[in-house]
Scaffold this active site. Sequence first.
Site: not given
Ligand code: NDP
Length: 283
Positions: A67, A71, A107, A132-133, A136
């Site tokens: 994690t 990763k 995932d 989101g990008a 996940a």
């Molecule tokens: P990352 O940090 O890689 O990505 C976060 C994403 O959220 C980016 O696209 C970011 O945008 C966006 N973001 C965060 N805050 C904001 C905001 N205030 N406004 C707009 N966009 C926002 O995180 P992960 O992808 O690893 O994780 C994302 C979520 O997925 C987490 O909550 C995690 O718990 C969940 N998750 C759940 C899993 C499951 O099995 N249920 C497995 C893996 C993850 P920007 O690029 O602009 O910063």
Amino acid sequence: MGANYKEELVGVFGHPVAENPTVVMQAAAFEFLHLNWRYLTIEVFPEDLEAAMNGLRALNMRGVNLTIPHKVEVLKYLDEVSPAAALMGAVNTVVRKGDRLIGENTDGKGFLRALTQDAQMDPRGKKVVVLGAGGAARAITVELALAGAERITIVNRSAERGRILTELLNSKTSASATYEPWEGTYSVPAETDILINATSIGLPPNADDKPNVATDSIRPSMLVCDVIPAPTTPFLSEAKARGSAVLDGLGMLVYQGAIGFSIWTGEEAPVEVMHQALSRALR
Ligand code: NDP
């Protein structure tokens, strides 16, 4: 037969890792199937990942989850990586086969299993909008594309991350992907089949937050999904009130763990037992 006090070891390497609940569901599964296995939650600092991977070999661990922040970095220390994980450039599950370490990413596969089994939705030919990008979103969209989703729209705050993911999907999969800047309130196109929040918006301690999406653009014909591992979120409640079917992130988390469990043990995972254990822990 002689005694066997030896435990088969798996676990998770991360930093921070103390709040990672995976041990709860894996331990419940081992106990339920009377397997003498143990899942260890291990703090590994970024600069120690190579030593930790060597440690895994030395201790004859059967595998490990990765994690934050390991990763991507872990790929350097693996002998083989699954095609989907190679596409994503990220591994969350490693299995040791003899002296070979093999990387997989469960995932997106966990999401896909929740989608097809719990929401009864076949992604083939579907139009998907992903908020989101990050990691996940990357895992989910790659698996959706490989499973035949037709069109994938990436909506992301940072244009660079959004474009990189869009470009990856267009160049490496048969899906047609486009990037939409996220400026103000996003209006979901009416023809969307699946809408997914793959941002971290709604994650505790900010569990009341929800992505800025025009509520009246969400329609009953859409399946609305959230990656936040909770039984529901404000985003899903709102979608439900609009008449949409919904899919929560708890199922995704359980299924990604269940897939890992099977990769390690070769046994079918007791998904219901894992789900109950995790729900209790996250409550
Ligand atoms: P990352 O940090 O890689 O990505 C976060 C994403 O959220 C980016 O696209 C970011 O945008 C966006 N973001 C965060 N805050 C904001 C905001 N205030 N406004 C707009 N966009 C926002 O995180 P992960 O992808 O690893 O994780 C994302 C979520 O997925 C987490 O909550 C995690 O718990 C969940 N998750 C759940 C899993 C499951 O099995 N249920 C497995 C893996 C993850 P920007 O690029 O602009 O910063």
